[in-house]
Write a protein that holds these residues in place. Structure first.
Motif, PDB file in Angstrom:
ATOM      1  N   PRO A  73     -36.401 -26.743 -33.791  1.00 47.03           N
ATOM      2  CA  PRO A  73     -35.819 -27.133 -35.247  1.00 47.03           C
ATOM      3  C   PRO A  73     -35.665 -25.990 -35.959  1.00 47.03           C
ATOM      4  O   PRO A  73     -34.986 -25.978 -36.953  1.00 47.03           O
ATOM      5  CB  PRO A  73     -36.562 -28.363 -35.653  1.00 47.03           C
ATOM      6  N   GLY A  74     -36.521 -25.082 -35.834  1.00 46.08           N
ATOM      7  CA  GLY A  74     -36.588 -23.844 -36.931  1.00 46.08           C
ATOM      8  C   GLY A  74     -35.543 -22.711 -36.598  1.00 46.08           C
ATOM      9  O   GLY A  74     -34.718 -22.757 -35.683  1.00 46.08           O
ATOM     10  N   GLY A  75     -35.523 -21.837 -37.208  1.00 44.18           N
ATOM     11  CA  GLY A  75     -34.843 -20.543 -36.926  1.00 44.18           C
ATOM     12  C   GLY A  75     -35.122 -19.807 -35.840  1.00 44.18           C
ATOM     13  O   GLY A  75     -36.056 -20.181 -34.836  1.00 44.18           O
ATOM     14  N   GLU A  76     -34.390 -18.769 -35.532  1.00 43.21           N
ATOM     15  CA  GLU A  76     -34.867 -18.039 -34.185  1.00 43.21           C
ATOM     16  C   GLU A  76     -36.028 -16.840 -34.342  1.00 43.21           C
ATOM     17  O   GLU A  76     -36.612 -16.679 -33.458  1.00 43.21           O
ATOM     18  CB  GLU A  76     -33.734 -17.153 -33.780  1.00 43.21           C
ATOM     19  N   THR A  77     -36.197 -16.695 -35.672  1.00 44.05           N
ATOM     20  CA  THR A  77     -37.236 -15.565 -35.897  1.00 44.05           C
ATOM     21  C   THR A  77     -38.485 -16.101 -36.464  1.00 44.05           C
ATOM     22  O   THR A  77     -39.551 -15.338 -36.385  1.00 44.05           O
ATOM     23  CB  THR A  77     -36.738 -14.354 -36.674  1.00 44.05           C
ATOM     24  N   SER A  78     -38.385 -17.039 -36.961  1.00 42.52           N
ATOM     25  CA  SER A  78     -39.503 -17.846 -37.953  1.00 42.52           C
ATOM     26  C   SER A  78     -39.528 -19.189 -38.443  1.00 42.52           C
ATOM     27  O   SER A  78     -38.422 -19.563 -38.262  1.00 42.52           O
ATOM     28  CB  SER A  78     -40.137 -16.718 -39.021  1.00 42.52           C
ATOM     29  N   CYS A  79     -40.420 -19.912 -39.063  1.00 47.07           N
ATOM     30  CA  CYS A  79     -40.356 -21.088 -39.311  1.00 47.07           C
ATOM     31  C   CYS A  79     -41.528 -21.135 -40.468  1.00 47.07           C
ATOM     32  O   CYS A  79     -42.344 -20.499 -40.496  1.00 47.07           O
ATOM     33  CB  CYS A  79     -40.613 -22.032 -38.258  1.00 47.07           C
ATOM     34  N   SER A  80     -41.369 -22.433 -41.165  1.00 44.58           N
ATOM     35  CA  SER A  80     -42.457 -22.655 -42.099  1.00 44.58           C
ATOM     36  C   SER A  80     -43.141 -23.911 -41.723  1.00 44.58           C
ATOM     37  O   SER A  80     -42.593 -24.733 -41.419  1.00 44.58           O
ATOM     38  CB  SER A  80     -41.688 -22.981 -43.524  1.00 44.58           C
ATOM     39  N   ALA A  81     -44.425 -23.687 -41.543  1.00 42.54           N
ATOM     40  CA  ALA A  81     -45.327 -24.840 -41.131  1.00 42.54           C
ATOM     41  C   ALA A  81     -45.483 -25.607 -41.889  1.00 42.54           C
ATOM     42  O   ALA A  81     -46.276 -25.266 -43.105  1.00 42.54           O
ATOM     43  CB  ALA A  81     -46.591 -24.426 -40.333  1.00 42.54           C
ATOM     44  N   THR A  82     -45.193 -26.843 -42.183  1.00 43.38           N
ATOM     45  CA  THR A  82     -45.545 -27.837 -43.151  1.00 43.38           C
ATOM     46  C   THR A  82     -45.792 -29.181 -42.659  1.00 43.38           C
ATOM     47  O   THR A  82     -45.686 -29.232 -41.469  1.00 43.38           O
ATOM     48  CB  THR A  82     -43.946 -28.021 -44.191  1.00 43.38           C
ATOM     49  N   THR A  83     -46.304 -30.004 -43.390  1.00 39.72           N
ATOM     50  CA  THR A  83     -46.385 -31.546 -42.926  1.00 39.72           C
ATOM     51  C   THR A  83     -45.159 -31.973 -42.631  1.00 39.72           C
ATOM     52  O   THR A  83     -45.302 -32.816 -41.346  1.00 39.72           O
ATOM     53  CB  THR A  83     -46.965 -32.540 -44.183  1.00 39.72           C
ATOM     54  N   ALA A  84     -44.160 -31.780 -43.010  1.00 35.75           N
ATOM     55  CA  ALA A  84     -42.835 -32.394 -42.398  1.00 35.75           C
ATOM     56  C   ALA A  84     -42.534 -31.849 -41.247  1.00 35.75           C
ATOM     57  O   ALA A  84     -42.083 -32.745 -40.427  1.00 35.75           O
ATOM     58  CB  ALA A  84     -41.548 -32.174 -43.592  1.00 35.75           C
ATOM     59  N   SER A  85     -42.949 -30.400 -41.065  1.00 34.13           N
ATOM     60  CA  SER A  85     -42.197 -30.183 -39.786  1.00 34.13           C
ATOM     61  C   SER A  85     -43.398 -30.357 -38.538  1.00 34.13           C
ATOM     62  O   SER A  85     -42.995 -30.484 -37.324  1.00 34.13           O
ATOM     63  CB  SER A  85     -42.424 -28.472 -39.620  1.00 34.13           C
ATOM     64  N   SER A  86     -44.674 -30.662 -38.809  1.00 35.99           N
ATOM     65  CA  SER A  86     -45.452 -31.466 -38.070  1.00 35.99           C
ATOM     66  C   SER A  86     -45.183 -32.546 -37.488  1.00 35.99           C
ATOM     67  O   SER A  86     -45.004 -33.051 -36.452  1.00 35.99           O
ATOM     68  CB  SER A  86     -46.936 -31.105 -38.375  1.00 35.99           C
ATOM     69  N   GLU A  87     -44.656 -33.563 -38.618  1.00 30.82           N
ATOM     70  CA  GLU A  87     -44.444 -34.918 -38.268  1.00 30.82           C
ATOM     71  C   GLU A  87     -42.964 -34.731 -37.457  1.00 30.82           C
ATOM     72  O   GLU A  87     -42.997 -35.752 -36.474  1.00 30.82           O
ATOM     73  CB  GLU A  87     -44.010 -35.482 -39.684  1.00 30.82           C
ATOM     74  N   ALA A  88     -41.953 -33.714 -37.703  1.00 30.61           N
ATOM     75  CA  ALA A  88     -41.010 -34.024 -37.164  1.00 30.61           C
ATOM     76  C   ALA A  88     -41.144 -33.644 -35.386  1.00 30.61           C
ATOM     77  O   ALA A  88     -40.577 -34.183 -34.395  1.00 30.61           O
ATOM     78  CB  ALA A  88     -39.922 -32.980 -37.426  1.00 30.61           C
ATOM     79  N   ILE A  89     -41.958 -32.563 -35.042  1.00 34.29           N
ATOM     80  CA  ILE A  89     -42.463 -32.291 -34.158  1.00 34.29           C
ATOM     81  C   ILE A  89     -43.185 -33.269 -33.233  1.00 34.29           C
ATOM     82  O   ILE A  89     -42.895 -33.804 -32.063  1.00 34.29           O
ATOM     83  CB  ILE A  89     -43.543 -31.314 -33.789  1.00 34.29           C
ATOM     84  N   GLY A  90     -43.942 -34.180 -33.866  1.00 34.65           N
ATOM     85  CA  GLY A  90     -44.698 -35.439 -33.194  1.00 34.65           C
ATOM     86  C   GLY A  90     -43.402 -36.643 -32.853  1.00 34.65           C
ATOM     87  O   GLY A  90     -43.710 -37.068 -31.839  1.00 34.65           O
ATOM     88  N   GLU A  91     -42.600 -36.532 -33.837  1.00 38.22           N
ATOM     89  CA  GLU A  91     -41.622 -37.590 -33.551  1.00 38.22           C
ATOM     90  C   GLU A  91     -40.799 -37.379 -32.545  1.00 38.22           C
ATOM     91  O   GLU A  91     -40.577 -38.391 -31.591  1.00 38.22           O
ATOM     92  CB  GLU A  91     -40.739 -37.858 -34.904  1.00 38.22           C
ATOM     93  N   GLU A  92     -40.239 -36.080 -32.437  1.00 36.75           N
ATOM     94  CA  GLU A  92     -39.428 -35.703 -31.421  1.00 36.75           C
ATOM     95  C   GLU A  92     -40.007 -35.690 -30.027  1.00 36.75           C
ATOM     96  O   GLU A  92     -39.344 -36.071 -29.187  1.00 36.75           O
ATOM     97  CB  GLU A  92     -38.510 -34.526 -31.868  1.00 36.75           C
ATOM     98  N   LEU A  93     -41.145 -35.101 -29.865  1.00 31.92           N
ATOM     99  CA  LEU A  93     -41.746 -34.707 -28.458  1.00 31.92           C
ATOM    100  C   LEU A  93     -42.647 -35.716 -28.121  1.00 31.92           C
ATOM    101  O   LEU A  93     -42.685 -35.893 -26.990  1.00 31.92           O
ATOM    102  CB  LEU A  93     -42.425 -33.348 -28.517  1.00 31.92           C
TER     103      LEU A  93
END
Length: 142
Positions: A73-93
């Motif tokens: 879901p993030g860009g090709e070179t970096s991402c920002s680790a947030t609570t929302a990104s953690s929840e999105a990974i958990g929900e998707e995978l």
């Protein structure tokens, strides 16, 4: 005889200096214990985060076998680790938005392309763990 009785009566308790020495020793021992305990807790949180990152890598393998590309879901070179990104990974995978417990203090994100990915975990206090596809976890920033 009276002198002996007075000496015995006078030695029944502890002096103020003796009590202060004991309190100081207990304070020093507890300070050392607290520092050791905090180090143990931080190490345990870091090991739990590594385990979660390995689970995500396994889920990414399954995602690739099902869809032909990795979940990125993030860009090709970096991402920002947030609570929302953690929840999105958990929900998707994992179909579970609480993949990362709140008391762990690490947030996770994924960046890369559809054919490669890197998992990044950040505790917001200077410790960043990264796991690139088919590699070991890099903990050089912790």
């Amino acid at each position: 005889m009276k002198l002996i009785e007075n000496k015995i009566r006078g030695s029944l308790g502890f002096s103020l200096v003796e009590l202060l020495v004991v309190v100081a020793i207990i304070g020093i021992l507890s300070a050392v214990g607290i520092v050791s305990y905090n180090g143990y807790i931080n190490s345990a949180k870091q090991n739990t985060t590594k385990s979660i990152m390995q689970q995500i890598a396994l889920a990414q393998t399954e995602e690739y076998s099902l869809t032909g590309s990795y979940y990125v879901p993030g860009g090709e070179t970096s991402c920002s680790a947030t609570t929302a990104s953690s929840e999105a990974i958990g929900e998707e995978l994992f179909d579970d938005e609480k993949l990362v417990p709140e008391d762990l203090k690490f947030n996770i994100c994924i960046y890369g392309s559809g054919v490669s990915y890197t998992i990044k975990a950040d505790n917001g206090g200077g410790c960043v763990l990264t796991l690139a596809r088919n590699k070991t976890i890099d903990e050089s920033e912790c």
